[in-house]
Enzyme design. Sequence first.
Site, PDB file in Angstrom:
ATOM      1  N   CYS A 101     -70.404 -17.468 -38.471  1.00 41.95           N
ATOM      2  CA  CYS A 101     -71.027 -18.793 -38.426  1.00 41.95           C
ATOM      3  C   CYS A 101     -72.516 -18.720 -38.738  1.00 41.95           C
ATOM      4  O   CYS A 101     -72.968 -19.269 -39.745  1.00 41.95           O
ATOM      5  CB  CYS A 101     -70.797 -19.431 -37.064  1.00 41.95           C
TER       6      CYS A 101
ATOM      7  N   ALA B 294     -83.324 -10.420 -27.463  1.00 41.58           N
ATOM      8  CA  ALA B 294     -83.741  -9.611 -28.621  1.00 41.58           C
ATOM      9  C   ALA B 294     -82.743  -8.481 -28.828  1.00 41.58           C
ATOM     10  O   ALA B 294     -82.104  -8.013 -27.887  1.00 41.58           O
ATOM     11  CB  ALA B 294     -85.137  -9.048 -28.386  1.00 41.58           C
TER      12      ALA B 294
ATOM     13  N   PHE C  93     -80.182 -17.670 -25.750  1.00 35.83           N
ATOM     14  CA  PHE C  93     -80.418 -17.266 -27.137  1.00 35.83           C
ATOM     15  C   PHE C  93     -81.819 -16.719 -27.383  1.00 35.83           C
ATOM     16  O   PHE C  93     -82.390 -16.855 -28.456  1.00 35.83           O
ATOM     17  CB  PHE C  93     -80.043 -18.396 -28.122  1.00 35.83           C
ATOM     18  N   LEU C  94     -82.369 -16.115 -26.334  1.00 36.10           N
ATOM     19  CA  LEU C  94     -83.643 -15.399 -26.474  1.00 36.10           C
ATOM     20  C   LEU C  94     -83.409 -13.909 -26.211  1.00 36.10           C
ATOM     21  O   LEU C  94     -84.285 -13.223 -25.704  1.00 36.10           O
ATOM     22  CB  LEU C  94     -84.690 -15.969 -25.522  1.00 36.10           C
TER      23      LEU C  94
END
Length: 441
Positions: free
Chosen positions: A264, A256, A253-254
Amino acid sequence: MRIAVVGTGHVGLISCVTFAHIGHEVVGIDANGAKIETLRAGRSPFFEPGVQELLDEGIANGRLRFTSDYSEGIPGVDAAFICVGTPPRASGEASLVAVERATREMAACVNGPIVLVEKSTVPAGTHDRVTRTVAHERPEIADQIRVASNPEFLREGRAVQDTLTPERILVGADDPSAFETLRRIYEPLTSKGIPLIETDIATAEISKHACNAFLSMKISFINAVARMCERSGADIGSVAEVMGTDSRIGSSFLGAGIGYGGFCFPKDVDAFERVAHSLSYSFPLLREIARINDEAIEAAFLKIRDALWNLDDKRVCLLGLAFKPNTDDVRFAPALALADRLLGEGATVSAFDPAAVEEARREQPRIEYADDPYAAATDAHVVVLCTEWAEFKELDLDKLKSVMRYPVFVDGRNVFDPGDMTRRGFTYLSMGRPTPGARGA
Ligand code: UDX
């Protein structure tokens, strides 16, 4: 165990087919009669890897059935999972209208001990409302109705896998018999070593919102750092790599890009902020996460406009419309937000997506939809990659370039190598990475 699942959307249908797959007797209930007919005919109403196969399996072995009639579905079940939608209100707050309606309908049909399980993402305190509603509707049997929370952590596109092999199962309850029922339901998974975390109900409710808000925060954080990279000449890919190798941060989840979408993260970040507000706690970080996410789309828009000078009479081709790969879901999709922005500035927008064209057409009929990426890119002044579908990584880039009017490529998901794209003759712009020889068309 005998299980009812109320609501047959993404969460509900995946719960239906996976509960049946692990051996339970399942009835899916949905007020939408047309949806129930589709499911009875054995067809999944949406695309999600593995669902159709498990639907076929459950119907064939008789463990899975569907009804729109609560009085046919609820009596005799051990647990009923509430999987109805909790869409955002204009204020950002989650609307619990469907949760209340489902609670009343279920309560009216209960004829013995049952656990009502919140699986939809709901604000902290919802279990109190459910309990009070049940007590009001059926005072004579209220002591046999327990309420529990069992939030899902499934990702679209990997929902079946995430449900059958989750990192953990979270169960919130305040009664031993409710815990026992849920332990038995999940025994086929916990016996394989999947941890089951037991908490009180408020903790489970808050945990779900906290997880989604935290993941959204990681994405917005890296996107904000991407803006700094663009201004300093640094490379966000390398920054994320450095950050990710610190195990306290973690590398996931890094990524860009043009930001998060889906049904959600955007609504849960807003709803969590509203929950904080209702608890008299000010949590402005949550608003900032959403603001930076909007800014990511604006950053892509500005790159496009900067490259093309004026957008009137320009043709912008979007590759990818779904909010992420392997789904046809376009709810809160960054690609559609970008399309709105471009159309608003006078551009013509064409697009291709391997799965989401029909869904997108319903949301935004002004886009010119194409059957393949090259048709979408024909005569385009710029191609913008919005969703990192695997097949886009295999594009014949020379062919793509040959059909375009100007060779400008904006990579909204940082899929391609800047050096390679530049060597191929593209004016290549990505998110937070240096662009060799970048110049407008
Ligand atoms: C999410 C949560 O992951 C899941 O646990 C929860 O139950 C529901 O919400 P989902 O919405 O299916 O799942 O998608 P996810 O894979 O988490 O991606 C969300 C969005 O973030 C996508 O638009 C994706 O493109 C974006 N994203 C993800 C990034 O922009 N960068 C990343 O590094 C990761």
